[in-house]
Write a protein that holds these residues in place. Structure first.
Motif, PDB file in Angstrom:
ATOM      1  N   GLN A   1       0.082  11.081  -8.923  1.00  0.00           N
ATOM      2  CA  GLN A   1       0.005  10.661  -7.519  1.00  0.00           C
ATOM      3  C   GLN A   1       1.129   9.696  -7.185  1.00  0.00           C
ATOM      4  OE1 GLN A   1      -4.026   9.180  -7.648  1.00  0.00           O
ATOM      5  NE2 GLN A   1      -4.807  10.964  -6.558  1.00  0.00           N
ATOM      6  N   GLN A   2       1.375   8.736  -8.095  1.00  0.00           N
ATOM      7  CA  GLN A   2       2.439   7.765  -7.845  1.00  0.00           C
ATOM      8  C   GLN A   2       3.781   8.463  -7.692  1.00  0.00           C
ATOM      9  OE1 GLN A   2       2.720   4.053 -10.013  1.00  0.00           O
ATOM     10  NE2 GLN A   2       0.710   4.369 -10.891  1.00  0.00           N
TER      11      GLN A   2
ATOM     12  N   GLU B   1      -5.380  10.187   2.804  1.00  0.00           N
ATOM     13  CA  GLU B   1      -6.628   9.424   2.644  1.00  0.00           C
ATOM     14  C   GLU B   1      -6.416   8.201   1.745  1.00  0.00           C
ATOM     15  OE1 GLU B   1      -6.742  12.833   2.881  1.00  0.00           O
ATOM     16  OE2 GLU B   1      -7.570  12.447   4.882  1.00  0.00           O
ATOM     17  N   LYS B   2      -5.403   8.260   0.891  1.00  0.00           N
ATOM     18  CA  LYS B   2      -5.156   7.159  -0.048  1.00  0.00           C
ATOM     19  C   LYS B   2      -4.105   6.193   0.488  1.00  0.00           C
ATOM     20  CE  LYS B   2      -6.968   9.171  -4.088  1.00  0.00           C
ATOM     21  NZ  LYS B   2      -7.961   8.402  -4.813  1.00  0.00           N
ATOM     22  N   ARG B   3      -3.814   6.276   1.783  1.00  0.00           N
ATOM     23  CA  ARG B   3      -2.675   5.502   2.317  1.00  0.00           C
ATOM     24  C   ARG B   3      -2.848   4.001   2.146  1.00  0.00           C
ATOM     25  NH1 ARG B   3      -5.786   7.574   6.166  1.00  0.00           N
ATOM     26  NH2 ARG B   3      -6.701   6.238   7.771  1.00  0.00           N
ATOM     27  N   ASP B   4      -4.089   3.512   2.104  1.00  0.00           N
ATOM     28  CA  ASP B   4      -4.291   2.061   1.985  1.00  0.00           C
ATOM     29  C   ASP B   4      -4.443   1.605   0.538  1.00  0.00           C
ATOM     30  OD1 ASP B   4      -4.137   1.589   4.706  1.00  0.00           O
ATOM     31  OD2 ASP B   4      -6.237   2.146   5.006  1.00  0.00           O
ATOM     32  N   ASP B   5      -4.388   2.545  -0.401  1.00  0.00           N
ATOM     33  CA  ASP B   5      -4.497   2.165  -1.814  1.00  0.00           C
ATOM     34  C   ASP B   5      -3.188   1.557  -2.308  1.00  0.00           C
ATOM     35  OD1 ASP B   5      -7.024   3.067  -1.840  1.00  0.00           O
ATOM     36  OD2 ASP B   5      -6.765   4.510  -3.478  1.00  0.00           O
TER      37      ASP B   5
ATOM     38  N   MET C   1      -2.339  12.988   0.279  1.00  0.00           N
ATOM     39  CA  MET C   1      -2.511  11.578  -0.076  1.00  0.00           C
ATOM     40  C   MET C   1      -2.737  10.702   1.154  1.00  0.00           C
ATOM     41  SD  MET C   1      -2.120  11.023  -3.452  1.00  0.00           S
ATOM     42  CE  MET C   1      -1.427   9.391  -3.583  1.00  0.00           C
TER      43      MET C   1
ATOM     44  N   ARG D   1      -3.556   1.767  -8.505  1.00  0.00           N
ATOM     45  CA  ARG D   1      -4.843   2.463  -8.519  1.00  0.00           C
ATOM     46  C   ARG D   1      -4.681   3.972  -8.574  1.00  0.00           C
ATOM     47  NH1 ARG D   1      -9.554  -0.717  -5.725  1.00  0.00           N
ATOM     48  NH2 ARG D   1      -8.891  -2.786  -6.371  1.00  0.00           N
ATOM     49  N   LEU D   2      -3.436   4.443  -8.497  1.00  0.00           N
ATOM     50  CA  LEU D   2      -3.200   5.886  -8.458  1.00  0.00           C
ATOM     51  C   LEU D   2      -2.837   6.392  -9.850  1.00  0.00           C
ATOM     52  CD1 LEU D   2      -0.944   6.035  -5.276  1.00  0.00           C
ATOM     53  CD2 LEU D   2      -3.424   6.230  -5.396  1.00  0.00           C
TER      54      LEU D   2
ATOM     55  N   SER E   1       0.851  -1.186   0.000  1.00  0.00           N
ATOM     56  CA  SER E   1       0.000   0.000   0.000  1.00  0.00           C
ATOM     57  C   SER E   1       0.893   1.244   0.000  1.00  0.00           C
ATOM     58  CB  SER E   1      -0.890   0.002   1.234  1.00  0.00           C
ATOM     59  OG  SER E   1      -0.090   0.181   2.376  1.00  0.00           O
ATOM     60  N   VAL E   2       0.266   2.392  -0.250  1.00  0.00           N
ATOM     61  CA  VAL E   2       0.996   3.660  -0.247  1.00  0.00           C
ATOM     62  C   VAL E   2       1.743   3.818   1.072  1.00  0.00           C
ATOM     63  CG1 VAL E   2       0.650   6.155  -0.094  1.00  0.00           C
ATOM     64  CG2 VAL E   2      -0.471   4.855  -1.913  1.00  0.00           C
TER      65      VAL E   2
END
Lengths: 376, 248
Positions: B144-145, B131-135, B129, B139-140, B96-97
């Motif tokens: 973002q990546q 909020e996206k820590r578990d992505d 980012m 998926r980014l 994950s992120v």
């Protein structure tokens, strides 16, 4: 017989445009229907022969008749599709005569679809029909010698006890193979000239044990080690325990060689930029392998790895050939007692009970992992 | 002011191919140096040599006065001080992120998991980012990546950042969000060595622009002079072709 109507369309520009000839496919539909009817009769004949064989050979379970009737009715779907193909093709021809050429083509396409159904389902029916003839053949002896349900059911407990050995064999062997093969694969990946000799040994090991038939490895180890007095296999073990551990050792050596190759391709398949990224963050070579390369390699090798595991599960039966009281050995004794191979068929069924769900589970895990880490 | 990063007559070969032909270059602390030049001129190789992803065959690289090239160098320690961000992001796709950002702090710096998460929290918040820590990375978006990749390097609190054409693999509309982040880092005084094709960006953030041509430094100078009045004919030709491609 087929309706071939030449047609043309006048576009708004006024110039007549030649359009390809229209074919309603009636000939095709008629041939399909004739074939479907012949096949239906053939299947009914097969089912009838099979039912008769139940009366002259060993009696079958009562549900057999129900299944036969159901199959007999189901096969009617094939000529039904053929009939609809004919009807739709005739509709297409009428539409073509009325110059509704697009509707006509649509109807002809529907007719063609029906013909495809006739072919597809017809092949299934042909397999069912041949199967019933085969099982009922030789005065029902094929069925009663290979598939005598009563015998399988009568010996289910004995077969189960044998199969427990197989399950123990492959569970223990699989765990050991996972560790051992990873060890071998990592050795093969070690960089630098210092590790040259040990790399060569790893390569020779993989080549040798992938090159020898499994049964020969089992013969050499299971018969050879006790004869040569190799400890700890030589003494103070019950015969079955001794056979079990020697058999496990043989399977681990053989499948370790295969799985090491699978691991290796997985490790090599992880792009070097992943290692570069890990090393650039200060991770050591071992940490990079442990946290970045191996986890990604394992994911990509899951399908071939589990393929090898299914093969290993099946090859546990080879240890029966050298004397372990596993399921093939048990069923082979029962075969000699009853002059009937149905216990062996029962043994086969036990393997399927394990291997088929295992394969499905693997497919599911792969799918789930993909859904988790990859975008829609 | 001492020269923080110093390259002295660096030569690098791939087989018989000499990719770097005697590069000497200094980067002061809090400076941003932009490497420009045509593809294949050795920009990426130069960066990869600095944090020892590639070995150099001749010359010397010094970080804060200490030799960091050749034998006897503690590579893992060097790389803790020098972060690199790649063109192709190279996030770990199986993590994950959050795990991407906390991996090195926990495994290399031996930070406690909760401390590493705190550190990651602050950094991910900064780029919006958290909020996206578990992505997972796939998926980014590319932008973002790449921002996560920058943050992953920052989590090691490096003293020098190497950016290797970090916007080249991005769709045009995603370039700005990445460059904005790098601009902020520059203003905060992060020492950076940046290989880039984004001339407008280089003009804005660079303290010094270096034009690399065929493995050698053709010309170096402050951005104003380099872009307005380059001395070398080769620099002029290169910049003209960039302008003709409407990239400047």
């Amino acid at each position: 017989m087929s309706a071939v109507v030449s047609s043309s369309v006048t576009p708004p520009g006024g110039q007549r445009r030649k359009v390809s000839r229209f074919n309603s496919g009636l000939t095709r539909a008629l041939i399909a229907e004739v074939g479907a009817v012949i096949l239906t009769v053939f299947t009914w004949a097969g089912l009838r022969t099979f039912q008769n064989s139940l009366e002259i050979g060993a009696p079958g379970p009562q549900i057999a008749l129900g299944i036969e009737i159901a199959l007999g009715l189901l096969v009617l779907i094939v000529p039904a599709y053929g009939a609809r193909a004919i009807v739709r093709s005739r509709q297409a021809r009428h539409l073509a005569f009325e110059r509704r050429i697009l509707d006509a083509r649509a109807a002809a396409e529907d007719s063609r679809d029906d013909v495809l159904w006739v072919v597809g389902l017809g092949l299934v029916a042909a397999i069912v029909a041949n199967g019933t003839f085969f099982l009922a053949g030789h005065h029902a002896r094929v069925r009663s010698v290979l598939f005598n349900w009563d015998l399988i059911w009568r010996f289910r407990v004995a077969l189960f006890h044998g199969f427990v050995w197989n399950v123990k064999l492959f569970l223990v062997a699989e765990v050991l193979v996972l560790v051992w093969a990873l060890f071998v694969a990592v050795i093969r990946q070690l960089p630098g000239r210092a590790f040259g000799p040990i790399r060569v040994i790893a390569i020779v090991y993989a080549d040798v044990f992938r090159g020898i038939p499994t049964i020969i490895v089992i013969y050499l180890i299971v018969f050879g080690f006790p004869l040569a007095g190799v400890e700890p296999f030589a003494s103070h073990m019950s015969p079955n325990t001794q056979l079990f551990w020697l058999g496990t050792l043989s399977l681990v050596l053989v499948y370790g060689a295969y799985v090491a190759e699978v691991y290796r391709s997985g490790l090599e398949g992880v792009h070097w930029s992943q290692s570069a990224a890990a090393r650039s963050l200060g991770l050591s070579q071992w940490q990079t392998l442990r946290h970045v390369v191996i986890p990604q390699a394992v994911r990509r090798i899951l399908p071939p790895l589990l393929n090898d595991f299914v093969a290993l599960q099946k090859d546990t039966a080879l240890v029966g050939l050298v004397g372990l009281a596993e399921i093939l050995n048990i069923s082979s004794i029962l075969k000699s007692q009853t002059f009937n191979l149905s216990p062996v068929t029962g043994a086969a069924a036990f393997f399927l009970i394990v291997t088929i769900p295992f394969t499905r589970l693997v497919d599911y895990l792969i799918k789930r992992d993909k859904a988790r880490t990859q975008a829609g | 002011m001492s020269t923080f990063l110093e390259l002295i007559d660096v030569h690098k070969y791939f087989g018989d191919n000499e990719v770097l032909r005697g590069v000497s270059l200094g980067v002061e602390e809090h400076q941003v140096v932009c490497l420009i030049g045509p593809s294949g001129c050795g920009k990426s190789t130069l960066l990869r040599c600095v944090n020892a992803l590639e070995m150099i065959q001749q010359g010397e690289i010094r970080l804060d006065g200490e030799r960091v090239s050749g034998r006897g160098v503690d590579l893992n320690a060097l790389r803790q001080d020098v972060g690199i961000v790649f063109q192709s992001f190279n996030l770990f796709p199986h993590m994950s992120v959050l795990d991407n950002v906390t991996l090195a702090p926990t495994k290399v710096l031996k930070l406690h998991q909760s401390d590493a998460v705190d550190r990651a929290h602050a950094l991910l918040d900064r780029i919006g980012m958290w909020e996206k820590r578990d992505d997972y990375p796939d998926r980014l978006s590319g932008g973002q990546q790449q921002r996560v990749a920058i943050v992953r390097a920052l989590a090691m609190q490096p003293r020098l950042m190497l950016l290797d054409e970090i916007t080249s693999a991005l769709d045009p509309e995603l370039v700005a969000e990445v460059l904005t982040l790098v601009g902020e880092l520059a203003r905060e005084g992060m020492t950076m060595l940046i290989a880039t094709h984004e001339m407008g960006f280089a003009r804005d953030v660079a303290s010094k622009v270096v034009f690399l041509y065929a493995g050698q430094i053709e010309e170096a100078g402050p951005p104003d002079q380099m872009f307005r009045d380059p001395h070398s004919e080769r620099t002029r030709t290169f910049l003209r072709s960039i302008i003709e491609a409407k990239r400047m």
